[in-house]
Design a protein around this motif. Structure first.
Motif, PDB file in Angstrom:
ATOM      1  N   LEU A   4      66.507  -4.077  -4.655  1.00 44.43           N
ATOM      2  CA  LEU A   4      65.406  -3.501  -3.821  1.00 44.43           C
ATOM      3  C   LEU A   4      64.668  -2.709  -5.310  1.00 44.43           C
ATOM      4  CD1 LEU A   4      67.040  -1.557  -0.908  1.00 44.43           C
ATOM      5  CD2 LEU A   4      65.782  -3.601  -0.868  1.00 44.43           C
ATOM      6  N   PRO A   5      63.907  -2.578  -5.620  1.00 37.52           N
ATOM      7  CA  PRO A   5      62.680  -1.780  -6.541  1.00 37.52           C
ATOM      8  C   PRO A   5      62.663  -1.239  -6.280  1.00 37.52           C
ATOM      9  CG  PRO A   5      61.653  -3.911  -6.732  1.00 37.52           C
ATOM     10  CD  PRO A   5      62.842  -4.491  -5.193  1.00 37.52           C
ATOM     11  N   TRP A   6      61.777   0.719  -7.055  1.00 34.17           N
ATOM     12  CA  TRP A   6      62.027   2.059  -6.902  1.00 34.17           C
ATOM     13  C   TRP A   6      59.753   1.440  -6.710  1.00 34.17           C
ATOM     14  CZ3 TRP A   6      58.637   5.226  -8.367  1.00 34.17           C
ATOM     15  CH2 TRP A   6      58.129   6.570  -8.208  1.00 34.17           C
ATOM     16  N   VAL A   7      60.163   1.097  -5.203  1.00 33.53           N
ATOM     17  CA  VAL A   7      58.739   1.325  -4.652  1.00 33.53           C
ATOM     18  C   VAL A   7      57.701   2.205  -3.725  1.00 33.53           C
ATOM     19  CG1 VAL A   7      57.905  -1.093  -5.430  1.00 33.53           C
ATOM     20  CG2 VAL A   7      58.448  -0.489  -2.685  1.00 33.53           C
ATOM     21  N   ALA A  61      55.317   3.169  -9.667  1.00 36.33           N
ATOM     22  CA  ALA A  61      55.383   4.398 -10.161  1.00 36.33           C
ATOM     23  C   ALA A  61      54.546   4.791 -11.035  1.00 36.33           C
ATOM     24  CB  ALA A  61      56.674   4.755 -10.514  1.00 36.33           C
ATOM     25  N   VAL A  62      53.966   3.762 -11.865  1.00 40.54           N
ATOM     26  CA  VAL A  62      52.759   3.657 -12.786  1.00 40.54           C
ATOM     27  C   VAL A  62      51.381   2.852 -12.165  1.00 40.54           C
ATOM     28  CG1 VAL A  62      51.764   1.953 -14.728  1.00 40.54           C
ATOM     29  CG2 VAL A  62      53.391   2.799 -14.522  1.00 40.54           C
ATOM     30  N   GLN A  63      51.615   2.420 -10.637  1.00 37.52           N
ATOM     31  CA  GLN A  63      50.413   2.664 -10.263  1.00 37.52           C
ATOM     32  C   GLN A  63      50.076   3.587  -9.167  1.00 37.52           C
ATOM     33  OE1 GLN A  63      51.431  -0.921  -7.671  1.00 37.52           O
ATOM     34  NE2 GLN A  63      49.270  -1.692  -8.750  1.00 37.52           N
ATOM     35  N   ILE A  64      50.613   4.373  -9.085  1.00 37.10           N
ATOM     36  CA  ILE A  64      50.579   6.012  -8.334  1.00 37.10           C
ATOM     37  C   ILE A  64      50.036   6.998  -9.187  1.00 37.10           C
ATOM     38  CG2 ILE A  64      51.831   7.777  -7.367  1.00 37.10           C
ATOM     39  CD1 ILE A  64      51.429   5.665  -5.690  1.00 37.10           C
ATOM     40  N   GLY A  65      50.050   6.966 -10.759  1.00 39.42           N
ATOM     41  CA  GLY A  65      50.260   7.631 -11.766  1.00 39.42           C
ATOM     42  C   GLY A  65      48.494   7.188 -11.924  1.00 39.42           C
ATOM     43  N   ARG A  96      50.295  -3.516 -11.555  1.00 39.04           N
ATOM     44  CA  ARG A  96      51.153  -4.376 -10.848  1.00 39.04           C
ATOM     45  C   ARG A  96      52.550  -4.818 -11.710  1.00 39.04           C
ATOM     46  NH1 ARG A  96      50.117  -4.358  -5.297  1.00 39.04           N
ATOM     47  NH2 ARG A  96      51.388  -4.864  -3.722  1.00 39.04           N
ATOM     48  N   ARG A  97      52.302  -6.018 -11.962  1.00 42.01           N
ATOM     49  CA  ARG A  97      53.168  -6.204 -12.340  1.00 42.01           C
ATOM     50  C   ARG A  97      53.504  -6.071 -14.085  1.00 42.01           C
ATOM     51  NH1 ARG A  97      55.852  -8.244  -7.836  1.00 42.01           N
ATOM     52  NH2 ARG A  97      55.275  -9.147  -6.772  1.00 42.01           N
ATOM     53  N   HIS A  98      52.936  -5.182 -14.313  1.00 44.66           N
ATOM     54  CA  HIS A  98      52.263  -5.245 -15.952  1.00 44.66           C
ATOM     55  C   HIS A  98      54.007  -5.327 -16.911  1.00 44.66           C
ATOM     56  CE1 HIS A  98      50.180  -5.275 -19.850  1.00 44.66           C
ATOM     57  NE2 HIS A  98      50.475  -4.131 -19.934  1.00 44.66           N
ATOM     58  N   THR A 105      58.512  -1.709 -18.034  1.00 46.10           N
ATOM     59  CA  THR A 105      57.615  -1.339 -17.006  1.00 46.10           C
ATOM     60  C   THR A 105      56.733  -0.464 -17.943  1.00 46.10           C
ATOM     61  OG1 THR A 105      58.549   0.586 -15.995  1.00 46.10           O
ATOM     62  CG2 THR A 105      58.669  -1.600 -14.549  1.00 46.10           C
ATOM     63  N   PRO A 106      55.602   0.144 -17.606  1.00 47.97           N
ATOM     64  CA  PRO A 106      55.167   0.815 -18.947  1.00 47.97           C
ATOM     65  C   PRO A 106      55.407   2.220 -19.183  1.00 47.97           C
ATOM     66  CG  PRO A 106      53.555  -0.761 -17.634  1.00 47.97           C
ATOM     67  CD  PRO A 106      54.814  -0.675 -16.748  1.00 47.97           C
ATOM     68  N   LEU A 107      55.979   2.563 -17.509  1.00 52.05           N
ATOM     69  CA  LEU A 107      56.505   3.926 -17.583  1.00 52.05           C
ATOM     70  C   LEU A 107      57.433   3.763 -18.594  1.00 52.05           C
ATOM     71  CD1 LEU A 107      56.543   6.561 -16.618  1.00 52.05           C
ATOM     72  CD2 LEU A 107      57.992   5.757 -14.702  1.00 52.05           C
ATOM     73  N   GLY A 108      58.314   3.008 -18.341  1.00 55.41           N
ATOM     74  CA  GLY A 108      59.811   2.832 -18.955  1.00 55.41           C
ATOM     75  C   GLY A 108      59.581   2.688 -20.800  1.00 55.41           C
ATOM     76  N   ALA A 109      58.334   1.946 -20.969  1.00 56.40           N
ATOM     77  CA  ALA A 109      58.041   1.676 -22.570  1.00 56.40           C
ATOM     78  C   ALA A 109      57.191   3.290 -23.175  1.00 56.40           C
ATOM     79  CB  ALA A 109      56.985   1.072 -22.801  1.00 56.40           C
TER      80      ALA A 109
END
Length: 182
Positions: free
Chosen positions: A19-22, A38-42, A78-80, A86-90
């Motif tokens: 269940l990935p965090w969505v 999370a990145v899309q929400i941002g 979406r899947r970057h 993920t971009p947020l983790g990077a």
């Protein structure tokens, strides 16, 4: 692969894999065009706020182009992945690296060079007599089997009381005979 070899199967049962965090998925119902990470929400919230606040400046000469680019950015995020993250983790990783001390850490603390200390010392040259040469030669670690033996050899041995004679070992007797003392 032969039929006798077993087939290896790997399964991951962690909640992050299943269940990935969505945001936007509730049982069987989904938000249209969602769920969103999370990145899309941002991008959605910050980009939408910027577009609404600045619409009076760009709408007259750009039209709906910024809105189309904003929606495209939502789907690009979406899947970057950036190096498998993920971009947020990077971004968090880059921020943590920039905030680290330049010399790294030792035991959780910033590694720093020690303060410089002035090295001041003196030494004395002296001439050696025969006595000091033999004492220095006997105290060498290479000649003695160990430090304790060197200390014992350097310690003065008490003289036996008069009239008491210790028995001599064959080696001691041979040495005294060679010196002419027996």
């Amino acid at each position: 692969m032969s039929a006798a070899e077993p087939v290896r199967t790997a399964r991951f049962y962690t909640s992050a894999r299943r269940l990935p965090w969505v945001i936007g998925k509730f049982a069987d119902w989904k938000i249209p065009f969602g769920p969103f990470n999370a990145v899309q929400i941002g991008v959605m919230s910050i980009g939408g706020l910027v577009l609404v606040r600045t619409a009076s400046y760009w709408w007259s000469w750009l039209g709906p182009v910024p809105v189309v680019l904003w929606v495209a950015a939502l789907f690009v995020c979406r899947r970057h992945k950036v190096a498998g993250r993920t971009p947020l983790g990077a971004a968090v990783g880059v921020g943590a690296r920039l905030l680290q001390p330049g010399g790294g850490r030792i035991g959780g603390r910033a590694a720093r060079d020690r303060r410089t200390q002035i090295l001041a010392g003196t030494f004395t040259l002296q001439t050696l007599t025969r006595e000091t040469e033999t004492v220095a030669g006997a105290a060498r670690p290479a000649d003695a089997p160990g430090r304790r033996a060197a200390r014992r050899a350097a310690r003065p041995q008490p003289a036996p009381p008069a009239g008491v004679h210790r028995p001599l070992s064959p080696v001691q007797a041979a040495l005294l005979t060679a010196k002419g003392q027996i």
